[in-house]
Design a protein around this motif. Structure first.
Motif, PDB file in Angstrom:
ATOM      1  N   ILE A   1     -29.099 -65.181  25.349  1.00 17.40           N
ATOM      2  CA  ILE A   1     -28.930 -63.828  24.746  1.00 17.40           C
ATOM      3  C   ILE A   1     -29.092 -63.826  23.277  1.00 17.40           C
ATOM      4  O   ILE A   1     -30.146 -63.426  22.609  1.00 17.40           O
ATOM      5  CB  ILE A   1     -27.837 -62.903  25.077  1.00 17.40           C
ATOM      6  CG1 ILE A   1     -27.809 -62.574  26.462  1.00 17.40           C
ATOM      7  CG2 ILE A   1     -27.755 -61.563  24.128  1.00 17.40           C
ATOM      8  CD1 ILE A   1     -26.691 -61.879  27.215  1.00 17.40           C
ATOM      9  N   VAL A   2     -28.254 -64.935  22.599  1.00 11.88           N
ATOM     10  CA  VAL A   2     -28.353 -65.459  21.363  1.00 11.88           C
ATOM     11  C   VAL A   2     -29.569 -65.899  20.786  1.00 11.88           C
ATOM     12  O   VAL A   2     -30.027 -65.464  19.785  1.00 11.88           O
ATOM     13  CB  VAL A   2     -27.258 -66.048  20.854  1.00 11.88           C
ATOM     14  CG1 VAL A   2     -27.287 -66.374  19.491  1.00 11.88           C
ATOM     15  CG2 VAL A   2     -25.778 -65.346  21.024  1.00 11.88           C
ATOM     16  N   GLY A   3     -29.938 -66.891  21.701  1.00  9.25           N
ATOM     17  CA  GLY A   3     -31.371 -67.550  21.462  1.00  9.25           C
ATOM     18  C   GLY A   3     -32.722 -66.302  21.308  1.00  9.25           C
ATOM     19  O   GLY A   3     -33.519 -66.389  20.453  1.00  9.25           O
ATOM     20  N   ILE A   4     -32.468 -65.457  22.236  1.00 10.89           N
ATOM     21  CA  ILE A   4     -33.459 -64.485  22.345  1.00 10.89           C
ATOM     22  C   ILE A   4     -33.533 -63.643  21.240  1.00 10.89           C
ATOM     23  O   ILE A   4     -34.591 -63.222  20.457  1.00 10.89           O
ATOM     24  CB  ILE A   4     -33.711 -63.598  23.761  1.00 10.89           C
ATOM     25  CG1 ILE A   4     -34.149 -64.630  24.854  1.00 10.89           C
ATOM     26  CG2 ILE A   4     -34.437 -62.379  23.564  1.00 10.89           C
ATOM     27  CD1 ILE A   4     -33.913 -63.843  26.130  1.00 10.89           C
TER      28      ILE A   4
ATOM     29  N   GLY B   1     -35.928 -63.311  14.093  1.00 10.66           N
ATOM     30  CA  GLY B   1     -36.596 -64.261  13.179  1.00 10.66           C
ATOM     31  C   GLY B   1     -38.024 -64.047  12.965  1.00 10.66           C
ATOM     32  O   GLY B   1     -38.644 -63.941  11.882  1.00 10.66           O
ATOM     33  N   PHE B   2     -38.875 -63.491  13.968  1.00  8.22           N
ATOM     34  CA  PHE B   2     -40.251 -63.207  13.761  1.00  8.22           C
ATOM     35  C   PHE B   2     -40.587 -61.453  13.458  1.00  8.22           C
ATOM     36  O   PHE B   2     -41.622 -61.247  13.001  1.00  8.22           O
ATOM     37  CB  PHE B   2     -41.029 -63.402  15.274  1.00  8.22           C
ATOM     38  CG  PHE B   2     -41.298 -64.814  15.604  1.00  8.22           C
ATOM     39  CD1 PHE B   2     -42.106 -65.429  14.652  1.00  8.22           C
ATOM     40  CD2 PHE B   2     -40.437 -65.198  16.396  1.00  8.22           C
ATOM     41  CE1 PHE B   2     -42.545 -66.940  14.878  1.00  8.22           C
ATOM     42  CE2 PHE B   2     -40.720 -66.799  16.758  1.00  8.22           C
ATOM     43  CZ  PHE B   2     -41.715 -67.366  16.059  1.00  8.22           C
ATOM     44  N   LEU B   3     -39.414 -60.870  13.481  1.00  4.81           N
ATOM     45  CA  LEU B   3     -39.633 -59.499  13.050  1.00  4.81           C
ATOM     46  C   LEU B   3     -40.070 -59.139  11.720  1.00  4.81           C
ATOM     47  O   LEU B   3     -40.921 -58.329  11.529  1.00  4.81           O
ATOM     48  CB  LEU B   3     -38.351 -58.515  13.671  1.00  4.81           C
ATOM     49  CG  LEU B   3     -38.535 -57.127  13.503  1.00  4.81           C
ATOM     50  CD1 LEU B   3     -39.507 -56.657  14.684  1.00  4.81           C
ATOM     51  CD2 LEU B   3     -37.195 -56.609  13.868  1.00  4.81           C
ATOM     52  N   PRO B   4     -39.525 -59.631  10.736  1.00  9.07           N
ATOM     53  CA  PRO B   4     -39.959 -59.616   9.271  1.00  9.07           C
ATOM     54  C   PRO B   4     -41.362 -60.146   9.277  1.00  9.07           C
ATOM     55  O   PRO B   4     -42.099 -59.569   8.504  1.00  9.07           O
ATOM     56  CB  PRO B   4     -38.983 -60.463   8.570  1.00  9.07           C
ATOM     57  CG  PRO B   4     -37.726 -60.695   9.314  1.00  9.07           C
ATOM     58  CD  PRO B   4     -38.434 -60.543  10.787  1.00  9.07           C
TER      59      PRO B   4
END
Length: 79
Positions: A54-57, A63-66
């Motif tokens: 869950i944390v990894g996802i 991380g990719f959202l910005p």
């Protein structure tokens, strides 16, 4: 004869949660492997391996959202 030894916590599950914080994609992969191992061997650590996944996802997505938000502007400026 009764065996009163405590059930071990999976080392792989511990590694998975650490990796999920440091290198999220690796944490997801190792978390999945650890979860399968915990189910197979009966060790403790199912919660840790689930948390690692869950944390990894979550960290991967955030991380990719910005980048996804800024990408259209970058394409407009440089494209």
């Amino acid at each position: 004869m009764v065996d009163n030894q405590p059930v071990r916590t999976s080392t792989l599950a511990i590694v998975a949660i650490i990796l999920a914080i440091v290198v999220p994609v690796a944490g997801i992969v190792v978390g999945i492997i650890a979860r399968r191992q915990v189910i197979r061997t009966g060790e403790q650590g199912r919660g840790l391996s689930t948390a690692a996944i869950i944390v990894g996802i979550a960290l991967t997505v955030f991380g990719f959202l910005p980048l996804l938000i800024v990408l259209p502007d970058l394409v407009q400026i440089y494209g």
